[in-house]
Design a protein around this motif. Sequence first.
Motif, short mmCIF file in Angstrom:
data_model
loop_
_atom_site.label_atom_id
_atom_site.label_comp_id
_atom_site.label_asym_id
_atom_site.label_seq_id
_atom_site.Cartn_x
_atom_site.Cartn_y
_atom_site.Cartn_z
N UNK A 1 3.73 10.03 12.64
CA UNK A 1 3.66 9.08 11.52
C UNK A 1 2.97 7.78 11.92
N UNK A 2 2.38 7.12 10.94
CA UNK A 2 1.82 5.78 11.18
C UNK A 2 2.88 4.85 11.73
N UNK A 3 4.10 5.00 11.24
CA UNK A 3 5.19 4.12 11.67
C UNK A 3 5.41 4.17 13.17
N UNK A 4 5.08 5.31 13.79
CA UNK A 4 5.28 5.44 15.24
C UNK A 4 4.34 4.54 16.03
N UNK A 5 3.22 4.14 15.44
CA UNK A 5 2.24 3.29 16.13
C UNK A 5 2.25 1.86 15.60
N UNK B 1 8.60 3.62 6.35
CA UNK B 1 8.48 5.08 6.37
C UNK B 1 9.52 5.72 5.47
N UNK B 2 9.07 6.68 4.63
CA UNK B 2 9.96 7.42 3.74
C UNK B 2 9.91 8.89 4.13
N UNK B 3 11.07 9.47 4.43
CA UNK B 3 11.16 10.88 4.81
C UNK B 3 12.16 11.57 3.91
N UNK B 4 11.77 12.76 3.41
CA UNK B 4 12.63 13.52 2.52
C UNK B 4 12.92 14.89 3.12
N UNK C 1 0.86 -1.18 0.00
CA UNK C 1 0.00 0.00 0.00
C UNK C 1 0.90 1.23 0.00
N UNK C 2 0.50 2.26 -0.74
CA UNK C 2 1.20 3.54 -0.72
C UNK C 2 0.25 4.61 -0.20
N UNK D 1 3.80 1.73 2.46
CA UNK D 1 4.84 2.73 2.24
C UNK D 1 4.25 4.08 2.66
N UNK D 2 4.75 4.62 3.77
CA UNK D 2 4.27 5.90 4.28
C UNK D 2 5.18 7.01 3.78
N UNK D 3 4.69 7.81 2.85
CA UNK D 3 5.47 8.88 2.24
C UNK D 3 5.27 10.16 3.07
#
Length: 478
Positions: A304-308, A316-319, A253-254, A287-289
């Motif tokens: 972020x979703x990744x934190x939970x 997690x993708x961070x730019x 999922x993106x 994939x959490x952009x």
Amino acid sequence: MHNDIGESADGSEVARGRGGGQAGIVDELTALCARLPAGSALPSTRELQRRHRASALTVQRALAAVATRGLLVTMPGRGSVVARPPASRSTDLSWQTAVLGARDDLPHDMTELYSPVPDGVLDLASAYLDPAAQPVGLLAAAAARAARRPGAWDRTPVAGLPDLRGLIAGLVSPSHTASDVLVTSGGQAALALVFRALGRPGEALAVEHTTYPGALAAARAAGLVPVPVPADAAGVRPDDLADVLGRSGARLVYLQPRHANPTGAVLAPDRRPAVLAALRDHRAFCVEDDWVAPLDLTAVSPPPLAAADPDGHVVHVLSLSKSVSPGLRIAAVSARGPVAARLARVRITDDLFVAPVLQQTAVELLSTPGWRRHLASLRRVLLARRAALLAAIARALPTLAPPQPPSGGVHVWLPLPPGADDRLVTAAARRAGVAVGPGSAYTVGEAVAPHLRLTYSRTPGEGLVAAVDRLAAVLSDG
């Protein structure tokens, strides 16, 4: 038939008919219901019998006929009263997007969308900061210090410099560590890497119906088939996501939970547990952009979703590019478990590692007190530009003002008049000296309604006002 004036049960004047039978009673009640406020008492059965010289059965039939049209209701102990109008229900056609699937004409070539705007054209298409909003002084000082660091021009670990990985892990969540982070050459490279590593050609990729075209291009380059999921101002709809995962068999999922490109939507807190539950139930990766993580403007977005997600479903993708400069091609993928090892193995075939001097520049930048000052200043700049753009739209295009202004990010998702062709409008705007994004370039399936993406990060306030005036002229010319 003669008429004179009498009073209804609430004292208002009504036409009193003599005779006329059931049709006359229906006419009188219909007129009363149209004129009186909801909840007003209507004449009693006995009064209607007397007025119209009708039997009780005739009156009851007339009352039933008017009630079936939704004009009156019978209340125990009160008799008949004027009904409340039915609550308006907004039309929701978005469910069709998941059923219809992706369009056949999704763009493969991103050149046109991402080519630099020529001189003299007001740029409301690019999401990068203009030079005036970039921390040029901070970057120059950070780069100078980085260039003198030991190893700045040598090889570096494939995953990236430990210091940079640690700083980025802290931006994702308190529970993430440097070992979870893989440094990449910008967000687009990160997305391409994740799609290649986690998907196989021919497999489905669940994406929000309206989303970032760069992600779609990277997915299709990896051979994935985008499958649209309905979303709204509160982000992706968890029930629809679960339905698409079940029907398509997608295991990837993106999503853009924070200030989604192009809509500006933020995934609502009450939807996040259900989204994570859908990922767990279907054993899927997400994939959490997180492309504009630090750019909350009017409200603080959730973490972020990744934190939970302690179980490694969210990658997690961070730019850094959007909040610093397009030339700082630094991003990172954060993942837990065996997927992290796969990402590192696949990534090494791309470019071995990101230039250490560029990574060290990012370390210097994120570590300096000037970084927080830059973000505070940038938020003020973007907030002022956002206000200028929205005010210009309200003045020049009042019927097209977006119903929910973005709370952060750099985009306004502008609705167009029904039936408008967004690509023709985009071309006409370019001829008038304004670059905008055609809404259809951001939709996976058929668009529910035509839109333009207007960006306020590249052009100062006075330019945004002039651009809206030109766009209004284009739309008025048809």
